[in-house]
Design an enzyme around this catalytic site. Sequence first.
Site, short mmCIF file in Angstrom:
data_model
loop_
_atom_site.label_atom_id
_atom_site.label_comp_id
_atom_site.label_asym_id
_atom_site.label_seq_id
_atom_site.Cartn_x
_atom_site.Cartn_y
_atom_site.Cartn_z
N GLU A 112 44.36 0.25 33.31
CA GLU A 112 45.37 1.23 33.12
C GLU A 112 45.39 1.94 34.53
O GLU A 112 46.73 2.41 34.97
CB GLU A 112 45.08 2.35 32.23
CG GLU A 112 45.29 1.93 30.71
CD GLU A 112 44.27 0.94 30.03
OE1 GLU A 112 44.35 0.80 28.85
OE2 GLU A 112 43.45 0.63 30.76
N GLY B 217 45.02 -1.43 26.16
CA GLY B 217 45.10 -1.22 24.78
C GLY B 217 44.52 -2.19 24.10
O GLY B 217 44.20 -2.14 22.80
N ALA C 181 48.99 -2.26 26.05
CA ALA C 181 50.40 -1.88 25.58
C ALA C 181 51.52 -2.44 26.34
O ALA C 181 51.26 -3.07 27.40
CB ALA C 181 50.43 -0.20 26.04
N GLU D 113 41.21 -1.46 23.98
CA GLU D 113 40.91 -0.46 22.94
C GLU D 113 40.79 -0.87 21.37
O GLU D 113 40.33 -0.41 20.57
CB GLU D 113 41.83 0.68 23.03
CG GLU D 113 41.67 1.44 24.47
CD GLU D 113 42.89 2.33 24.96
OE1 GLU D 113 42.54 3.45 25.25
OE2 GLU D 113 43.89 1.71 25.21
#
Length: 718
Positions: free
Chosen positions: A123, A100, A61, A103
């Site tokens: 994270e 992310g 992210a 992911e």
Amino acid sequence: MAFYSRVSGSVGMITLQNPPVNALSAAVRQGIVDTMHRALSEPEVKSVVICGQNGKFCGGADIREFGATMAGPPLVPMVHLIEAASKPVVAAIEGIALGGGLELALSCHYRIAHSKARLGFPEVALGLLPGAGGTQRLPRLVGVPAALDLITTGRHVTAAEARQLGIVDEVTELNAVDAAVKFAQSVAGKSLDARRISTYPCPRPPDLDAIFERAMQQVRRSSRGAIAPGTCVQAVHAAVTLPYAKGMERERELFSVLFNSGQARALQYYFFAQRAVSRWSTANGARWDTSKPRPVRKAAVIGLGTMGRGITVSLAQAGFTVVAVETQEKQLSEAKQGVSGMLERGAKRRGVPLAHDKIKYSCSVQAVADADLVIEAVFEDMALKKTVFQQLSAICKPGALLCTNTSGLDIDELASQTQSPELVVGMHFFAPAHVMQLLEVVYGPRSSPEAVATAMQVGKKMGKVSVAVGNCRGFVGNRMLKQYLEQAFFLLEEGATPEQVDQVLEEFGFAMGVFKVSDLSGLDVGWKVRKADGLVSPASTGTSARIRGGSRYSPLGDLLCERGRFGQKTGKGWYQYDKPGGRVAKVDPWLHGFLEDYRAQHGLVARRIDHQEVLERCLYTLINEGFQILQDGIAAGPEDIDVIYVLGYGWPRHRGGPMFYASQVGLDKVVERLEHYQQIHPDVPGLQPSRLLRKLAAINNPAIHKWREVIQKPRSQL
Ligand SMILES: C[C@H](O)[C@H](C)C(=O)SCCNC(=O)CCNC(=O)[C@H](O)C(C)(C)COP(=O)([O-])OP(=O)([O-])OC[C@H]1O[C@@H](n2cnc3c(N)ncnc32)[C@H](O)[C@@H]1OP(=O)([O-])[O-]
């Protein structure tokens, strides 16, 4: 954004474009959604490959967007769109697939990684957890223990380990994008039912409860008050106990708790602070982007004590040719053994080739004549260091950088011993020098921009986080530490005990309290500095014993040293240890008796001191000195101070650093509390709020990233 193209006729190629790490910004997310719909709608397209521009898949992210209102398509529906796709989607992982980014890859049906790629869920280091299905998909794919390990530690795994864990399907030495296109063609039209990870049952090993209990105990032991690791365990637990959709809801709940926490803000501030310090500037205007470093191939170290050996190892491991000098034969052979041992252990731990051949040992300073950079690491004595700098100035080739590892002596006084003071800077390493990441690069008024740039670059090459600071007594770290230590001593005089003060600081998040650290580093180190500053005096009773230069002074540390209590190395200090060199601190009844006698001798009456007072007096005086340092231009910005304290002095990273912590507490509150204690202790200058602190508090606590604008104003306006 994300760029769409068609390759090999039937493969839709989606390329993430957001340099430098293709973070999943709003534009990139929108691009992925749009291009996925396009690929799924084009009949000629039989399969899809997702890759990243510039040899990097995706850094996760976009952290820069965390402070702003959310825009663009959210991550979770985006990964669901990919996983639910009717055509096989293959992730081509080059460079990095983090957070992310991983992911995104786990939502794909296949993952092809280049052998040099690194994958992981970092994270937790940002005070968060994988919030786009990572906590639900990873345990389904690799099992609970491996998922707990990766998600609670945030460690990066190599492509080889990712293959072994089952995260990636193939590892290639060749171009991963080409390999992914071939793979995508080979799986076109095949059923995807068994490739949608969210549909997998989550493995339930027989000792499941024990696994989670152990994981929770482990994170409690290592997190020192950080909340994210434990919350990560809870999220993975949901993957085992709840169906996927419910697990995702639980992940979302836990994610938002962390996302809105002060710790997450502190860790994200620190992420950017550690990168900001590389964009250094000095008080006399030199800057990182206008100062050209000199090439350094050959380095030298003078003095092979503990620090000299660590510096030699770190230089050799970084690939420099090193000349290591110790004038005493006996110490030289001991140093050789010590350095070899550290190199072997380092090579084994990091799986890198041994660097023995990089080092040449000598008893003669002459041996450093052709070095590009010399680091002096002799005994912390000004007279001795001056002699060494006079020798180096006479011996070294023109243009050679002369650096000192002093932890607080005057850089400019050493520079004045040489013909080229512009080539003298401090390179203050932290013990153990081959392990600790921090390097204070200390510039004097005559240090040239090139000299600073060169030392900063050598530090970076050694894998250090280098922070440029100005020359003053104790530089940044030790100068602030003096206030912190002083308050700790005063608290003992007024009724506290070492274990009480340490417990408060350890609950705050420090790995060790001030008195345990003092015992570890040796009380005699500070004693020598206080002697050099003329603070240690024979008078043991009466007011003069506790006044220096009109200010309050506590001789407690001196008195312990006079009794040979230097800490761990003598088995006794503020605590007792089972033997000299012992590591386990035990409360020492003798010290309690000694403190009672001391208070009686000085007419001091012990009083109950609460948690808040310990924290405020120790931390707010340290912070106040930080503002004084910014005011004096010794550090360019709060980030410099915070990185120094997190990497060099054990300040808990989830509190951001002393300056960030002050901005969270509220500068007006810090001023108010300092003034409160100053009224009680008017003879303690360290409680006098600095002008800059008052100034910032008076203009409504501006956000920390705005402080530099105020700091850069002419001193007279502060
Ligand atoms: C839902 C989801 O689950 C959750 C919520 C998330 O996904 S949370 C996000 C999870 N992702 C991460 O934690 C990865 C963080 N980044 C790194 O660990 C490293 O950067 C790196 C990728 C290993 C590269 O290291 P590097 O040494 O080669 O270069 P650099 O100097 O560090 O970085 C180069 C430049 O890129 C910037 N940068 C790096 N990663 C970024 C990111 N994720 N967002 C925004 N900027 C980033 C960085 O600030 C620097 O900028 P500037 O200073 O040049 O202006």
